[in-house]
Write a protein that holds these residues in place. Structure first.
Motif, PDB file in Angstrom:
ATOM      1  N   THR A  67       2.203  -7.919  -6.330  1.00 44.60           N
ATOM      2  CA  THR A  67       1.890  -6.989  -5.239  1.00 44.60           C
ATOM      3  C   THR A  67       0.463  -7.196  -4.760  1.00 44.60           C
ATOM      4  N   SER A  76       0.144  -0.242   3.242  1.00 41.37           N
ATOM      5  CA  SER A  76       1.583  -0.468   3.430  1.00 41.37           C
ATOM      6  C   SER A  76       2.073  -1.671   2.633  1.00 41.37           C
ATOM      7  N   TRP A 100       1.781  -0.216  -1.221  1.00 43.70           N
ATOM      8  CA  TRP A 100       2.722   0.869  -1.503  1.00 43.70           C
ATOM      9  C   TRP A 100       3.659   1.008  -0.291  1.00 43.70           C
ATOM     10  N   PRO A 101       4.730   0.249  -0.227  1.00 45.76           N
ATOM     11  CA  PRO A 101       5.638   0.338   0.929  1.00 45.76           C
ATOM     12  C   PRO A 101       6.166   1.750   1.173  1.00 45.76           C
ATOM     13  N   GLN A 102       6.201   2.558   0.125  1.00 46.48           N
ATOM     14  CA  GLN A 102       6.674   3.936   0.271  1.00 46.48           C
ATOM     15  C   GLN A 102       5.588   4.842   0.838  1.00 46.48           C
ATOM     16  N   GLY A 103       4.358   4.303   0.961  1.00 45.21           N
ATOM     17  CA  GLY A 103       3.248   5.080   1.505  1.00 45.21           C
ATOM     18  C   GLY A 103       2.330   5.617   0.426  1.00 45.21           C
ATOM     19  N   ASN A 104       1.065   5.807   0.789  1.00 44.90           N
ATOM     20  CA  ASN A 104       0.088   6.414  -0.123  1.00 44.90           C
ATOM     21  C   ASN A 104      -1.014   7.042   0.729  1.00 44.90           C
ATOM     22  N   GLN A 105      -0.747   8.242   1.219  1.00 44.77           N
ATOM     23  CA  GLN A 105      -1.668   8.904   2.134  1.00 44.77           C
ATOM     24  C   GLN A 105      -2.989   9.261   1.467  1.00 44.77           C
TER      25      GLN A 105
END
Length: 310
Positions: A69, A111, A114-119
């Motif tokens: 990753t 992105s 963390w493809p799922q997002g990490n705000q």
């Protein structure tokens, strides 16, 4: 006979309330520190304690990601993406965010990680990047003002790009070297570094002595790169520095802002005269980066002089 005192890197205070009254004197102190040491410590109490905690928590979670990753952090520009798994610096990993002072640049990087997002990561990095960028603008303006070439300042900023680099130095195993990063000069214009409370950065002075850098939670270190050495016609030094992991108990994390020009580096006419003849020919900054990155021969003592020295 008394012994010679150990040189100390200058510490300068950038309190917003005082800068209006001390701008000119601080500008000259910045210039003198960069000419003598190539760096200085900036006391800049703009990082809330909560943001400090969030920032280093974010770095810890980032570097805990799988290697495959992290290796997705790649850019066409040299020295901008993932660096790690090198035998010569086994303790070091580094990652970069191109356009790292913009929310868009940070979101693009996140992105990939963390493809799922990490705000939380995006908000934290953006908040910290703004602090670094504000300090860099202050320091750069002071340099231009002290050299009395402030009429070039706006033109200088136009092609500038900002890279955020995040770095980890793991604790060495009992049989490993404590070398975190080998001696080098930065190839950019200016660098501003912030760290957790694990020291390790060392700066080489003009006489070859190494100074250990100790930073408080409210301090940053500003380091001159090769590009500003050329821009200043050799007045400002680009110092050798390295990281040594003498602390064998705690991981060292640091975060830095690296400025690069997407245009030409050229000394202002005002900085070239009979006492200071031109030392470096104008050059494209990205061309210098690519040449340095591609070069496989013996390492030059001063790569910049080898590339564009007069």
């Amino acid at each position: 006979m008394g012994s010679l005192s150990t040189p100390a890197i200058p510490t300068l205070h950038f309190t917003r309330e005082n800068l209006a009254q001390t701008w000119l004197s601080t500008s000259d102190a910045v210039r003198l520190a960069l000419e003598e040491y190539g760096c200085f410590i900036a006391e800049y109490d703009e990082v809330p304690e909560a943001l400090q905690t969030l920032t280093f928590d974010a770095l810890e979670s980032l570097f805990a990601l799988p290697l495959e990753t992290k290796r997705q952090n790649s850019y066409s520009k040299p020295l901008h993406g993932y660096v790690g798994q090198f035998a010569v610096i086994p303790l070091h990993e580094g990652m970069g965010i191109q356009d790292g002072t913009t929310l868009e640049g940070i979101q693009h990087f996140a992105s990939l990680m963390w493809p799922q997002g990490n705000q939380v990561f995006c908000d934290t990095m953006h908040s910290f990047a703004k602090i670094l960028a504000d300090l860099d603008l202050i320091v750069t303006r002071m340099i231009f003002d002290s050299y009395k070439v402030s009429h070039y300042y706006a033109r200088h900023l136009e092609p500038m790009g900002y890279l955020i680099r995040m770095m980890k130095y793991r604790v060495p195993d009992s049989q490993e070297t404590d070398v975190g990063f080998i001696p080098h000069t930065d190839k950019n214009f200016t660098t501003i570094l912030y760290q957790n409370q694990v020291d390790g950065l060392e700066i080489e002075t003009k006489n070859g002595e190494w100074i250990s850098v100790k930073l408080s939670p409210s301090s940053f270190i500003v380091i001159a790169g090769d590009a500003i050495m050329a821009w200043s016609n050799g007045r400002i030094q680009s110092p050798n520095h390295k990281v040594t992991m003498k602390n064998r108990e705690s991981t060292r994390y640091s975060l830095g802002l690296f400025t690069f020009s997407n245009g030409e580096i050229k000394a202002p006419d005002e900085l070239v005269d009979d006492q200071h003849p031109l030392q470096f020919k104008p050059f494209e900054h990205m061309g210098y980066l690519r040449a340095f990155h591609a070069y496989q021969g013996p390492k030059s003592e001063c790569p910049l002089k080898s590339y564009c020295g007069v």
